[in-house]
Design a protein around this motif. Structure first.
Motif: not given
Lengths: 237, 374
Positions: B22-29
């Motif tokens: 979840g964190i990685v997805f949000a960060l990359v976005l």
């Protein structure tokens, strides 16, 4: 001899208005150091409410509860955690161990909470005192029910509390494990001059207790002294 | 309490993976959307940003640097009479048709500059020499657009607006916001490719004396030369950027994408951290019953969130940097400078802290008597 715990005309009500329910009704009771007191009674009679109020977890509606000379009825919410931390050890039916921590870490975390010096060493000593020296690095999932309850007892003993409150400590245990746990609890009361209060339905407990108090409909039904407790220097004169 | 936070986090590996995903997805976005926005800002006006002119003269009312219209070159001499102006040069940017080897056409932008002053010339030259543009029909293009323009090597010849053009050099990383690549050539050569009269230019670029008041010179130019607009470097930069980045909606869209990433991130992270707290609610209740203060329970939850944030950031920023690296040789510029990467770390902490605040509320309202309920 002044009792370690003195309960006087204790009332605890839940809800309000038409939904008001009186769980404890004019309960008076003294508990002395060195005593193993068993609270018995049918489900819903008010036993768990009583130890919750004694342990400073629930606040009373009225009456008086003096623990080691300190009045706790009317005590603010912010003062209660320190009371629970300094005076009580809790043992739960479901053990309530932290699954992510080893047996030693479960005990050490309470030692830290209670500011016990060298918490890891203290935890190891406590585990040894309940016969689990070889299970220090085991996780709760790898322990039997009896072993879990002994870890729970070791945790409750962190910081040498004056009073141990145990809620159905043998309910989830087989007879051998249950007797082992009860031997430890009764020994703790006698050797270390502390009061042990056990809420139970388990008749095996009666062999290890000094006193049986039955609670019925929120009142003290009977109070039977099975063994006289010798006053000790730990009692408040 | 630190050990509880740390071990709780690693105890349930599946939940940890879900939380970190979840964190990685949000960060990359967020990183990629914001990086694209920065890339847009860069490419939208790089032709101005890398131009050493102090003032620009154009026809009045141009919408951006790529939308100029012809003015009389003679105005250049009038500009030289204004006190403070030391050098003038012609400069043209104009859309042209580039004929591909297969006969199809690709739109390009001729950037015709004055070779003597160098104002408006190419930068990041990786092959050939700017001096080679003194030759007839010579051009320099960016190597990112070789494939698009059907070019492989120096010396190849092609057609621009039906006129011969010979490749004499390559730059690297000069991207165009409009997707029409810049083709650098001398102003003289550009006059062959652009449908413009010989006495006309698109811009007149000026250099001013050191320490001169450029606004005063601008006022002087407007008073002396009728029918022109004068820009300082910052003015034409912001007009061009505003047009392409905000006027077209491209920048707004990417910024909104970044904001959406932030919102999605907060929701995803909040949901996972909240669920993780709910999973441990009985443990927090036990701690509370045994004498832990609310503050000590906050510590565990906040520490868990912080650990998740740090791990998620390291993973997320690594993925984002890998994406940035993989687009380095494409016409899409994604910028992730270290202050932005650092800002994203702050944002990650903020997301995780906000999420933990929701679960803190739940944890501190636990009835400690729950521990006696089996």
């Amino acid at each position: 001899m002044q009792p370690l715990v003195s309960v006087s005309h204790l009332v605890k009500e839940y809800g309000s208005g038409a939904n008001r329910f009186r769980a404890l009704n004019d309960v008076s009771l003294d508990i002395h150091a060195g005593q193993v007191l068993v609270l018995m009674g049918p489900s819903g009679s008010g036993k768990t409410t009583l130890i919750s109020v004694l342990g400073g977890i629930l606040s009373a509606t009225s009456g008086s509860v003096r623990i080691d000379g300190r009045e706790i009825v009317g005590m603010s919410e912010s003062q209660r955690p320190a009371l629970r931390r300094d005076l009580f050890g809790f043992i739960f039916q479901g053990f309530n161990l932290f699954p992510a921590l080893t047996a030693e870490e479960n005990v050490a975390i309470m030692c830290k909470l209670k500011h016990v010096p060298q918490p890891a060493r203290a935890a190891a000593n406590l585990l040894e005192s309940v016969g689990l020296a070889d299970k220090r690095n085991a996780y709760p999932a790898d322990l039997s029910g009896g072993q879990k309850q002994r870890v729970s007892i070791a945790r409750a003993l962190a910081g040498h509390p004056r009073i141990l409150l145990a809620d159905e400590p043998t309910a989830a245990l087989d007879s051998v494990s249950g007797r082992k746990v009860l031997e430890i609890l009764s020994g703790l009361a006698r050797q270390n001059n502390r009061a042990v209060v056990i809420v139970t339905h388990d008749p095996r407990v009666l062999d290890y207790c000094d006193r049986i108090v039955t609670i019925e409909d929120g009142r003290v039904g009977s109070d039977e002294l099975r063994r006289h407790i010798r006053p000790t220097p730990g009692d408040i004169a | 309490m630190g050990i509880l936070a740390w071990k709780n986090l690693f105890y349930d590996r599946v939940r940890l993976i879900v939380t970190l995903t979840g964190i990685v997805f949000a960060l990359v976005l967020i990183a990629i959307q914001f990086g694209m926005f920065l890339g847009f800002l860069d490419t939208a006006a790089n032709i101005v940003e890398n131009n050493s002119a102090d003032l620009w003269i154009s026809a009045p009312g141009i919408p951006h640097v790529n939308g100029g219209s012809p003015i009389q070159e003679a105005k250049r001499w009038k500009a030289l009479q204004v006190p403070g102006v030391t050098h003038t040069a012609n400069f043209s940017i104009f859309f042209v048709n580039w004929k591909l080897p297969n006969g199809a056409f690709e739109t390009c932008q001729i950037a015709g500059f004055d070779l003597d002053s160098g104002m408006g010339g190419p930068w990041n030259l990786v092959a050939g020499r700017v001096e080679d543009l003194r030759g007839e029909d010579t051009v320099i293009i960016d190597d990112l657009y070789k494939r698009k323009l059907g070019v492989h090597n120096i010396g190849e010849t092609l057609e621009i607006n039906g006129k011969r053009a010979r490749i004499v050099g390559f730059t690297h990383g000069i991207r165009s916001f409009t997707t029409a690549p810049y083709v650098f050539t001398s102003f003289k050569n550009a006059q062959n490719y652009i449908p413009m009269r010989e006495e006309e230019t698109i811009f007149i670029l000026l250099r001013t004396a050191a320490g001169a008041d450029r606004n005063a010179i601008k006022t002087g130019l407007l008073a002396t030369i009728p029918g022109i607009e004068v820009f300082t470097r910052d003015e034409i930069l912001s007009r061009t950027r505003n047009y392409w980045v905000f006027g077209t909606g491209a920048g707004t869209t990417t910024l909104m994408g970044a904001m959406l990433g932030l919102l999605v991130g907060i929701v995803v992270v909040a949901q996972t951290i909240y669920a993780a707290t709910i999973d441990h609610l009985k443990e927090f209740g036990t701690l509370k019953a045994m004498g832990a203060t609310n503050g000590q329970i906050y510590q565990v939850i906040i520490l868990q969130s912080t650990l998740a944030a740090v791990m998620g950031y390291v993973l997320g920023i690594s993925v984002a940097l890998a994406i940035v690296h993989s687009t380095a040789d494409t016409d899409l510029l994604i910028k992730l400078p270290w202050p932005v990467a650092l800002g994203i770390f702050g944002l990650t902490l903020f997301m995780c802290m906000s999420a933990s605040l929701l679960s803190i509320r739940k944890a501190t309202t636990i009835d400690p008597a729950m521990v006696f309920r089996g």
